[in-house]
Structure formats: structure tokens, C-alpha cells
Write an enzyme that holds these catalytic residues in place. Sequence first.
Site: not given
Ligand code: ZN
Length: 167
Positions: A60, A105
Site C-alpha cells: 500500500e 499502512c
Molecule cells: Zn503495511
Amino acid sequence: MSTIEPGDHKAWMRLALSLAEQSPPKPSNYRVGAVLIDDEAHEVLATGYTLELPGNTHAEQCCLMKLAEKHGVPQDRLKEVLPTNMILYTTVEPCSKRLSGNLPCVERVLALAGSLRTIYVGVFEPETFVTNTGRKTLEGAGVAVVHVGGLEEGILSVATAGHVGEG
Ligand code: ZN
């Protein structure tokens, strides 16, 4: 860029899985793939996979780093330049804690809350390394986290390919 139909979640997840397969196998992380989509224009905004970019980068994170670079803005200002109706496909749910001390993330995608509407995940994070509390945080911020079933076996075997004593 793609012939995948909008809403064909499994096909998009397969694309994310094909990205995960490009990630180098390592004993201490999951090989994950991610695709960020403009859900209005039906365009792929960015793709990413674990360790695609230099450093200990996550899938991500790579998507967002590439977009920041493309738009010439710092990552914390990405929301200003990105579409307002985005969805993210990721083979494994976004991490909420990182042993390395890097920004998780979940925090990165939380910065897009309001514009990022839904995260489709192939598997919820196996709790081998850390406990994931990110789902609640995301949903509390209005980012739906939705499971796309049917690819778990492939996703997990790709994710843990570098792990000793597994699969
Ligand atoms: Zn991550």
C-alpha cells in the site's frame, strides 16, 4: 489499462495477487500486492507490492509513494490531489503496527479517509508478527473493510513463500 470490470472484486484481487508474486520472498514479512482504483473513472491509479520500492516498503505504501512522486506532493498531502471516490484492493489487510517503527499502512490509508471509501482485502492479516487492530480504526474513520473470499489459499502461499518452516 485493464479489462477487469468495475465491481468484479475477485478479478481485481487476482490482479493484486499477481503483483504480490513479484515481491521478493523474505523470511520476515508478507508478500502483498495492492491496487488503488478511481472508482468513478474506473481507472487504476497505482499498483504496488511489498519491497517494490527501496527500503522496507509495503504494498500500500508503494502505491502511495508512487502517487506522491507522480503528483509532486508529500505523502501527507496526497488526499488533495487524488480523486474523491477511491477503493483499494490488497491481498492482505493493511498493517496496523510495524516492528520496524515505520508508519503502518493503516495510518497511511487513514490519511485518505473520506476519499478512500472501501478497502477490499483477500485475507485478514495473520497475527504471526503483530496483532492487527487496524480494521476497527479504519471503519471508525468511515473506510469500509470488506473481505473478498475465494483466493485465500493462493494469497497465503504467496505471502509466506519466504518463511522458514511454513507451507
Ligand atoms: Zn503495511
